[in-house]
Design a protein around this motif. Structure first.
Motif, short mmCIF file in Angstrom:
data_model
loop_
_atom_site.label_atom_id
_atom_site.label_comp_id
_atom_site.label_asym_id
_atom_site.label_seq_id
_atom_site.Cartn_x
_atom_site.Cartn_y
_atom_site.Cartn_z
N PRO A 52 24.59 4.93 26.39
CA PRO A 52 24.62 5.04 27.28
C PRO A 52 23.37 4.58 28.24
CG PRO A 52 25.07 6.98 26.58
CD PRO A 52 24.40 6.21 26.16
N ASP A 53 22.24 4.38 27.97
CA ASP A 53 21.42 4.03 29.00
C ASP A 53 20.99 2.23 28.02
OD1 ASP A 53 20.71 6.14 30.16
OD2 ASP A 53 19.07 6.57 28.17
N PHE A 54 21.89 2.05 27.15
CA PHE A 54 22.08 0.92 26.72
C PHE A 54 21.78 -0.83 28.04
CE2 PHE A 54 23.99 -3.84 25.59
CZ PHE A 54 22.04 -3.71 24.81
N VAL A 55 23.10 -0.18 28.78
CA VAL A 55 22.86 -1.58 29.98
C VAL A 55 22.14 -1.67 30.78
CG1 VAL A 55 25.83 -1.70 29.13
CG2 VAL A 55 24.44 0.49 31.32
N ASN A 56 21.02 0.16 30.68
CA ASN A 56 20.31 -0.32 32.28
C ASN A 56 18.73 -0.80 31.23
OD1 ASN A 56 22.26 0.92 33.51
ND2 ASN A 56 21.26 3.10 32.55
N LYS A 57 18.83 -0.98 29.85
CA LYS A 57 17.08 -0.95 29.03
C LYS A 57 17.64 -3.08 28.63
CE LYS A 57 16.85 3.61 27.66
NZ LYS A 57 16.80 4.59 26.85
N VAL A 58 18.42 -3.00 28.68
CA VAL A 58 18.56 -4.28 27.53
C VAL A 58 18.63 -5.40 28.68
CG1 VAL A 58 21.11 -4.52 28.35
CG2 VAL A 58 19.79 -5.65 26.09
N LYS A 59 17.30 -6.11 28.07
CA LYS A 59 17.39 -7.04 28.76
C LYS A 59 16.82 -8.76 28.19
CE LYS A 59 12.75 -5.04 29.27
NZ LYS A 59 12.75 -4.27 28.22
#
Length: 161
Positions: free
Chosen positions: A43-50
């Motif tokens: 669930p945190d992927f979209v907030n962490k990915v750069k």
């Protein structure tokens, strides 16, 4: 061509329903798809990915349905490359068709851990784990596939010809 980024590591049999859940397939907009990428497994992927980050997985990445939405959501999220032990064949083809670089390399997939800094040289197929100081020979893309990826996908490549 090169990729360089932080790794998001996943296991085996990550299917297209996990990469982009069916409930979000009412859109074909890449940005909208990217906003839901990996949500059911991370669930945190979209907030962490750069931009430039790399996904690494074990066996059979992209199994399941043949939807192109899965590689589109990964590419649109900013991921520059996916490295796995193996890929589902239809995912492999869809990834190349939309211009998402992917490399099979079982040794690298086993060595690389979540959060590692990794660099990939697509010309040679070399994968460098900058965090651990290890390197691996992945399967290099033939020039015609590199041209398709550089063009942003098969449609762009054909239109440019």
């Amino acid at each position: 061509m090169k990729a360089n980024g932080t790794v998001f590591k996943y296991g085996s049999n990550v299917d297209t329903d996990v990469i982009i859940p069916a409930r979000y397939l009412n859109s074909s907009d890449p940005a909208e798809l990217a906003s839901h990428c990996m949500v059911d497994i991370d669930p945190d992927f979209v907030n962490k990915v750069k931009k430039g980050d790399i996904i690494v997985a074990d066996k059979n990445f992209g199994c399941g349905s043949s939807r192109e939405h899965a590689p589109i959501s990964i590419k649109a999220s900013g991921v520059s490359c996916v490295i796995a032990e193996t890929f589902a064949r239809i995912f492999y083809r869809n990834a190349i068709n939309i211009g998402l670089p992917i490399i099979e390399c079982p040794e690298a997939a086993k060595d690389i851990e979540n959060g590692n800094q990794v660099e990939v040289d697509f010309d040679s197929g070399m994968i460098y784990n900058r965090t651990k100081g290890t390197q691996f020979q992945g399967q290099a893309f033939p020039p015609f596939m590199q041209n398709i990826i550089a063009a942003g996908g098969l449609v762009n490549y054909i239109n440019a010809k």
